[in-house]
Motif scaffolding. Structure first.
Motif, short mmCIF file in Angstrom:
data_model
loop_
_atom_site.label_atom_id
_atom_site.label_comp_id
_atom_site.label_asym_id
_atom_site.label_seq_id
_atom_site.Cartn_x
_atom_site.Cartn_y
_atom_site.Cartn_z
N GLU A 99 -7.62 3.62 8.54
CA GLU A 99 -8.08 3.36 7.18
C GLU A 99 -6.90 3.27 6.22
O GLU A 99 -6.90 2.45 5.29
CB GLU A 99 -9.04 4.47 6.74
CG GLU A 99 -10.41 4.39 7.39
CD GLU A 99 -11.12 3.08 7.08
OE1 GLU A 99 -11.08 2.64 5.91
OE2 GLU A 99 -11.69 2.48 8.00
N MET A 100 -5.88 4.11 6.42
CA MET A 100 -4.66 3.99 5.61
C MET A 100 -4.00 2.64 5.82
O MET A 100 -3.54 2.01 4.87
CB MET A 100 -3.69 5.12 5.96
CG MET A 100 -4.12 6.50 5.52
SD MET A 100 -2.91 7.78 5.94
CE MET A 100 -1.54 7.31 4.86
N ALA A 101 -3.98 2.18 7.07
CA ALA A 101 -3.36 0.88 7.37
C ALA A 101 -4.11 -0.26 6.69
O ALA A 101 -3.51 -1.19 6.15
CB ALA A 101 -3.31 0.66 8.88
N ARG A 102 -5.44 -0.19 6.71
CA ARG A 102 -6.25 -1.24 6.08
C ARG A 102 -6.04 -1.28 4.57
O ARG A 102 -6.24 -2.33 3.95
CB ARG A 102 -7.72 -1.00 6.39
CG ARG A 102 -8.09 -1.20 7.86
CD ARG A 102 -9.57 -1.04 8.08
NE ARG A 102 -10.33 -2.02 7.31
CZ ARG A 102 -11.66 -2.01 7.19
NH1 ARG A 102 -12.35 -1.05 7.78
NH2 ARG A 102 -12.27 -2.94 6.50
N ARG A 103 -5.64 -0.18 3.99
CA ARG A 103 -5.40 -0.12 2.55
C ARG A 103 -3.94 -0.39 2.19
O ARG A 103 -3.50 -0.10 1.09
CB ARG A 103 -5.82 1.25 2.02
CG ARG A 103 -7.31 1.54 2.20
CD ARG A 103 -7.70 2.87 1.60
NE ARG A 103 -9.12 3.12 1.77
CZ ARG A 103 -9.79 4.11 1.16
NH1 ARG A 103 -9.14 4.92 0.33
NH2 ARG A 103 -11.07 4.29 1.37
#
Length: 501
Positions: A99-103
Motif C-alpha cells: 500500500e505504501m508502494a502504491r501511494r
C-alpha cells in the motif's frame, strides 16, 4: 574478555579477502533469486547448496548465510513492489508495504525494511555471541539421553508451529524419520531399505531432496499461474523517510527486534510467528489502528525487524546444541555434515575459526545488504518484469548441474526430479515439507543417541529419566503435546495461521 577475544577471532576470519568475497557473493545471489516471487530462502538455498561443496567449510557456511540473508531481503522487496511475498515471513509485510508502494512511497517502505532488518540483525548477532558460550558449556554435559530428549522436543515443536493440519505435520515428521533409515546401519553395517540399489547405500541424497521438494516443486507450481507477474511500481523516487516516519518506525523496530529475539529460538516457524506477532502488537499499541492495511509504516518496520531478528536467533540451537530449529537451519546442518563437521557443541572448541567466523559474518552480511540493495532498487524493479518462461529453464539447468556435482551421479538428478514431483504433490495436498526435512536430519542422530543410551543402560529405559536435563526436555515435550491436544489452544493456533494465509 573471552567474548571480545572470540569476536576478534571471528572478525579476523570473516574479514579475510576470500570470506568477504563469498559473503558478498552469497548476499548478491540470494537477493537476485530471492527477489523472484515464489522463490524464498528455502528454495534459493536448496538450489545453491551444491555450489558451496567445493569451498572450505568456513567459506561455505558464510556464503550460505549470505544467501539466507539475501533471499530474505529479496522476499520483502517482492512483497512491497509486487504484493507477492518471496517467503512466508514476508506475508505480513504485503499488507502495508505494498500500500505504501502504491501511494508513491515504495522507496521509503524498502528503506524501512532494510533499516529494521539491519538493526534487528545486529542485535541478533550480539545475542548469539553473548549466549553461545554459556549454552555450549551446558551442552557439553549432554549425554545420549539428553540429546535424544532434546531432539524429541525439536520435532514436536516443529509440529506445534507448523501451519495447517496437526495430523499432516505429524505424518510428515514420521515420513522424514523413515527416510532417515535408508542406507547402511552404522552399528551393524547392514543395508536398510536400499532395495539392492548401490546408489542408496549411503542414504538418500539430502541435497537432491531439498532441491526437489523446495526448488523444483516451487517452479512447477509457479508455472501453473496464468500471466506474468508484473510490478505496479515502475520507478522509485525518494529512499529517505521523513522525520515523522522515523518517529513512527523506530519504536516499532525496537519492539519487533525484541519479539523476534524472544520467539526466534523456538523450533518450527520462528520468523513467521515473530512477524505475525509483531504486526498484531503494532496494531494493538497504535493510536491509529485504522491505518493498518492502508500503508502504516509500523506495519513494515515491526514485522521486518521481527523476522530478521528471529532468523538470526534461530542459529543458536544449531550452533550450540547441534539441533536445527527450522528448515533453513536443517540445510545449514546438512551442509556442515557434507563437509564432515558434525553439528554439536564441540564445533566451538574444534573449529573456533568456523564458529566465530560465521557469527561475525552475520553482521558483515547485514552491512553488505544495507549498502548493496538500496542503490539497486531500480534494478530489482526492472528484474521483476522478466517473463518466467526465460528464467525457469535456466534455474532448472542450474539445479540439475548442482545436484550432479555433489557425487557426480546421474541417479541424484533422478532423485531430484522424483522429489520435485513429490514436493508438488505436497503443495497440492497442503502438506508442509519442513517437518519432513527436520525429521530426515534429526532422525539418524536420534536413532544413534537412542541406541547408545540403551547400550549404556543395558536395555533399561529408565536412563531417559535418570538425569534432570533429560526429565526437563521430556517434560517440555509432554507440555507441547498437551498444547496440541487442547481444543482452545488448537483453535488459537489455527486462527493465527489463518490470518497468516
Amino acid at each position: 574478555m573471552d567474548l571480545l577475544s572470540n569476536l576478534s577471532l571471528g572478525f579476523a576470519t570473516a574479514l579475510s579477502l576470500q570470506n568477504l568475497l563469498y559473503a558478498f557473493t552469497g548476499c548478491l545471489l540470494g537477493t537476485l533469486i530471492g527477489v523472484l516471487p515464489g522463490l524464498g530462502p528455502v528454495a534459493t538455498m536448496s538450489m545453491l547448496l551444491p555450489a558451496t561443496f567445493a569451498l572450505p567449510p568456513t567459506s561455505a557456511l558464510i556464503m550460505l548465510a549470505g544467501i539466507y540473508y539475501g533471499a530474505q531481503y529479496g522476499g520483502s522487496t517482492t512483497a512491497i513492489l509486487v504484493k507477492l511475498p518471496g517467503e512466508s515471513s514476508s506475508v505480513v509485510t504485503v499488507l502495508d508495504g505494498h500500500e505504501m508502494a502504491r501511494r508513491g512511497r515504495a522507496g521509503i517502505a524498502l528503506t524501512t525494511a532494510a533499516v529494521g532488518s539491519f538493526f534487528a540483525g545486529t542485535v541478533g548477532t550480539l545475542v548469539i555471541a553473548a549466549f553461545a558460550v554459556p549454552l555450549a558449556s551446558v551442552a557439553l554435559k549432554f549425554g545420549p539421553p539428553e540429546y535424544f530428549s532434546l531432539m524429541v522436543v525439536g520435532l514436536i515443536g516443529s509440529v506445534v508451529l507448523a501451519s495447517g493440519s496437526v495430523l499432516k505435520a505429524i505424518a510428515m515428521v514420521v515420513l522424514g524419520l523413515a527416510l532417515g533409515l535408508v542406507g547402511t546401519d552404522t552399528q551393524s553395517g547392514v543395508e536398510r531399505f536400499t532395495f539392492e540399489a548401490d546408489e542408496l547405500v549411503d542414504g538418500l541424497n539430502f541435497v537432491a531432496i531439498t532441491m526437489g521438494v523446495f526448488g523444483l516443486a516451487e517452479i512447477i507450481a509457479n508455472l501453473e499461474k496464468q500471466g506474468p507477474v508484473a510490478s505496479e511500481v515502475t520507478r522509485v523516487s525518494t529512499l529517505f523517510p521523513t522525520r515523522q516516519d522515523w518517529r513512527r518506525m523506530c519504536p516499532a523496530i525496537l519492539r519487533g527486534t525484541g519479539i523476534g529475539s524472544t520467539l526466534g529460538i523456538f523450533p518450527g516457524g520462528g520468523p513467521v510467528i515473530s512477524s505475525l506477532t509483531s504486526y498484531l502488537v503494532e496494531r494493538r499499541v497504535s493510536k491509529n489502528p485504522g491505518e493498518f492495511g492502508k500503508g502504516a509504516i509500523e506495519g513494515v518496520a515491526g514485522p521486518e525487524s521481527a523476522n530478521n531478528a528471529a532468523a538470526q536467533i534461530s542459529f543458536i540451537p544449531m550452533l550450540t546444541l547441534g539441533i536445527p530449529s527450522n528448515i533453513v537451519m536443517a540445510m545449514m546442518a546438512g551442509a556442515m555434515m557434507m563437509h564432515s563437521i558434525q553439528p554439536s557443541p564441540q564445533v566451538m572448541t574444534r573449529n573456533p575459526d568456523l564458529f566465530w567466523g560465521l557469527i561475525a559474518s552475520m553482521w558483515i552480511g547485514n552491512v553488505m545488504l544495507l549498502v548493496l540493495n538500496l542503490p539497486l532498487v531500480g534494478i530489482w524493479v526492472k528484474f521483476l518484469t522478466i517473463p518466467y518462461r526465460f528464467l525457469y529453464p535456466a534455474i532448472i539447468v542450474f539445479c540439475c548441474v548442482g545436484v550432479f556435482s555433489v557425487n557426480n551421479m546421474v541417479f541424484d538428478i533422478y532423485q531430484a526430479a522424483f522429489w520435485g514431483v513429490v514436493g508438488y504433490a505436497f503443495l497440492k495436498l497442503r502438506l508442509e515439507p519442513a517437518p519432513m526435512l527436520l525429521g530426515l536430519v534429526l532422525g539418524p542422530m536420534m536413532e544413534e543417541n537412542f541406541r547408545r543410551a540403551l547400550v549404556l543402560s543395558r536395555g533399561d529405559f529408565h536412563i531417559f529419566v535418570s538425569t534432570p536435563l533429560a526429565c526437563v526436555f521430556l517434560g517440555l515435550a509432554v507440555l507441547l503435546l498437551i498444547v496440541l491436544a487442547s481444543p482452545a489452544l488448537r483453535k488459537k493456533r489455527e486462527k493465527a495461521f489463518h490470518e497468516e494465509d
